[in-house]
Design an enzyme around this catalytic site. Structure first.
Site, PDB file in Angstrom:
ATOM      1  N   LYS A  79       0.873  -1.188   0.000  1.00 26.41           N
ATOM      2  CA  LYS A  79       0.000   0.000   0.000  1.00 26.41           C
ATOM      3  C   LYS A  79       0.904   1.230   0.000  1.00 26.41           C
ATOM      4  O   LYS A  79       1.943   1.237   0.683  1.00 26.41           O
ATOM      5  CB  LYS A  79      -0.870  -0.052   1.266  1.00 26.41           C
ATOM      6  CG  LYS A  79      -1.896   1.047   1.409  1.00 26.41           C
ATOM      7  CD  LYS A  79      -2.761   0.796   2.655  1.00 26.41           C
ATOM      8  CE  LYS A  79      -3.867   1.821   2.808  1.00 26.41           C
ATOM      9  NZ  LYS A  79      -4.762   1.528   3.954  1.00 26.41           N
ATOM     10  N   SER A 154      -9.801   1.391   2.997  1.00 25.60           N
ATOM     11  CA  SER A 154      -8.941   2.190   2.154  1.00 25.60           C
ATOM     12  C   SER A 154      -7.888   1.386   1.379  1.00 25.60           C
ATOM     13  O   SER A 154      -7.345   1.897   0.413  1.00 25.60           O
ATOM     14  CB  SER A 154      -8.223   3.244   2.997  1.00 25.60           C
ATOM     15  OG  SER A 154      -7.350   2.621   3.925  1.00 25.60           O
ATOM     16  N   SER A 178      -9.854  -1.118   7.078  1.00 21.74           N
ATOM     17  CA  SER A 178      -9.286  -0.943   5.736  1.00 21.74           C
ATOM     18  C   SER A 178      -8.523  -2.130   5.147  1.00 21.74           C
ATOM     19  O   SER A 178      -8.144  -2.078   3.978  1.00 21.74           O
ATOM     20  CB  SER A 178      -8.377   0.285   5.715  1.00 21.74           C
ATOM     21  OG  SER A 178      -9.168   1.424   5.614  1.00 21.74           O
TER      22      SER A 178
HETATM   23  N1  GLN Z   1     -13.323   3.652   6.523  1.00 25.93           N
HETATM   24  C1  GLN Z   1     -12.713   4.022   7.755  1.00 25.93           C
HETATM   25  C2  GLN Z   1     -12.307   5.479   7.708  1.00 25.93           C
HETATM   26  O1  GLN Z   1     -12.516   6.084   6.700  1.00 25.93           O
HETATM   27  C3  GLN Z   1     -11.534   3.146   8.040  1.00 25.93           C
HETATM   28  C4  GLN Z   1     -10.330   3.508   7.267  1.00 25.93           C
HETATM   29  C5  GLN Z   1      -9.130   2.681   7.626  1.00 25.93           C
HETATM   30  O2  GLN Z   1      -9.237   1.617   8.234  1.00 25.93           O
HETATM   31  N2  GLN Z   1      -7.960   3.200   7.256  1.00 25.93           N
HETATM   32  O3  GLN Z   1     -11.811   6.033   8.643  1.00 25.93           O
END
Ligand code: GLN
Length: 491
Positions: A79, A154, A178
């Site tokens: 990532k 994400s 994510s």
């Molecule tokens: N969807 C969640 C957020 O937007 C989790 C994102 C994540 O785990 N990085 O904060």
């Protein structure tokens, strides 16, 4: 012999050690696939062709001298939140579009120490804020199962790249879901370890008390091998913890007969309207499979899901507002053109460098931390966090693992929820409580809905029990083949 990109990590490792294939050939195979197929998925932000081939040569040399571990020479993609010395690390933000990291993240260094060629850096929501990969400055990734669908987020690029078989392995990060939520959307397997098991050094910070990196791969077994490489105590990360004694891959074949798995059946009731019909059917089938494997299914309760979401968005935004204050246009990151004074430099660099969702979080975070509101929001959210943590501990006195959905339904269409942030936040309703408590959890595929979009279940374990949930997941995957299916155009 199956095509190389369908082989498991163990099979690839065998092929390499028996010299049936070289790491250069393997790396070339994945680079070529990535170059030709990523037009469709847009999983990568950058490819790392030259360095990957160089690393593959080194891996072949190391294997020739028998100076190797199982993963030596097996390619990986990260990532784009992990720093790679001398390479671009963008966090999918305009703010870091041209940022060249001056050092390797611990995860990067650990992967390089095994001579694993780095194929490239993968797309994500900007600063990991999102559940769809649509907030990326570089545009959204498409789900390989249906190019009109989100890949989740994400870590959407990581999930899509593994699903499309553009890389055998990837590392994602999970602050509120994510890793698990995109894994479910793309029909792959992903694990968020116990907070502190994988070092956060060199992983660009979003919400430091929640952020945790972990493996994303085709199967639980592949995740276990990668976790053994990237985990470990790291003195550079003050929240790193003493590690479990054994490696996770050692426990994959343990018998799961007699294990107690908790299922929150009250969430499965249709009047709750959280869970889609297809998801319910496939979860029920997965539970049946576990009964056949000799597990005891225990009815449990998981409360406060809605409060967990509220608490998460307060805590995560508060921490983000502090972490992202470093991007002020002075030392690094985007700087606006011709600032007239220091205030103008700060204001324009930040408002031009960050996207909408990031700015929304920074405003929420600054607000909830401000003097008059701290007690009403931040303090309350911390109390909810503690209640949720205690509830999990209570449940783990009765069961060894918890089985629940990874997300409410399958992936929705791209650009269908852009105007509705709260609805998108609901995508993580089943994953967020786990981050608040710091527990390990994974997502794995359990079937498809009527549109042939993947569905996933989640397994949650107690602290440092990743070997246990990986074992439970692996035994399921030995008896089912959802994880072996590939998207039709990426065979
Ligand atoms: N969807 C969640 C957020 O937007 C989790 C994102 C994540 O785990 N990085 O904060």
């Amino acid at each position: 012999m199956s095509k190389l990109h369908h082989l498991s990590v163990q099979e690839l490792s065998q092929q390499l050690s028996q010299q049936k294939i070289s790491s250069v050939e393997l790396t070339t195979h994945f680079l070529e696939r990535s170059k030709s197929l990523d037009e469709k998925t847009k999983a990568y932000i950058s490819l790392n062709e030259e360095q990957a081939l160089e690393q593959a040569k080194q891996a072949d040399a190391a294997r020739a001298k028998n100076n190797c571990t199982p993963l030596t020479g097996i390619p990986i993609a990260l990532k784009d939140i992990y720093c790679v010395d001398g390479g671009k690390t963008t966090c999918a933000s305009r703010m870091l579009e041209n940022f060249i990291a001056p050092y390797n993240a611990t995860v990067t260094a650990k992967v390089f120490a095994q001579n694993m060629p780095l194929l490239g850096k993968l797309n994500m929501d900007e600063f990991a804020m999102g559940s769809t990969t649509e907030t990326s400055y570089f545009g959204s990734t498409h789900n390989p199962w249906d190019l009109n669908a989100i890949p989740g987020g994400s870590s959407g690029g990581s999930a899509a790249a593994v699903a499309a078989r553009l890389t055998p392995l990837s590392v994602g990060t999970d602050t509120g879901g994510s890793i698990r939520q995109p894994a479910a959307c793309c029909g792959i397997t992903g694990l968020k370890p116990t907070y502190g098991v994988v070092s956060r050094w060199g992983q660009i910070a979003f919400a430091s008390s929640l952020d945790q990196g972990g493996p994303m791969a085709k199967s639980a077994a592949d995740c276990a091998f990668l976790l053994d490489v990237i985990s470990g105590f790291d003195e550079k990360d003050s929240t790193s913890i003493q590690q479990p004694e054994t490696t996770t891959s050692q426990h994959l074949e343990d018998s799961i007969s007699g294990k107690k798995i908790g299922v929150p059946y009250h969430l499965f009731e249709q009047d709750q309207k959280i869970l889609g019909k297809a998801n319910l059917e496939h979860l029920t089938e997965a539970i049946e499979e576990y009964k056949k494997l000799g597990c005891e299914i225990v009815n449990i309760e998981i409360d406060n899901l809605q409060s967990a979401i509220a608490a998460y968005y307060i805590i995560a935004s508060a921490e983000a507002s502090s972490n992202l204050s470093r991007y002020d246009g002075v030392r690094y990151g985007y700087r606006c053109q011709d600032p007239v004074d220091l205030m103008d430099l700060y204001k324009r660099s930040r408002s031009e460098g960050f996207g909408e969702e990031v700015k929304r979080r920074l405003m929420i975070g600054t607000y909830v931390l401000s003097a008059g509101y701290f007690d009403a929001y931040y303090l309350q959210a911390q109390k909810v966090r503690q209640i949720i943590t205690n509830q999990f501990q209570n449940t783990f006195s009765q069961v060894e693992a918890i089985l629940l959905p990874a997300k409410p339904g399958s992936a929705f269409n791209l650009n269908s929820h852009n105007q509705d942030p709260v609805n998108v936040y609901m995508e993580d309703i089943f994953t967020i409580p786990v981050n608040l408590a710091g527990l390990p959890a994974m997502a794995l595929p359990i079937g498809f809905d009527e549109k042939k979009r993947p569905l996933g279940m989640q397994l949650i374990g107690n602290y440092k029990q990743e070997h246990n949930i990986l074992n439970i997941a692996h035994q399921y995957q030995k008896n089912t083949d959802w994880h072996l299916q590939t998207p039709p155009n990426f065979d």
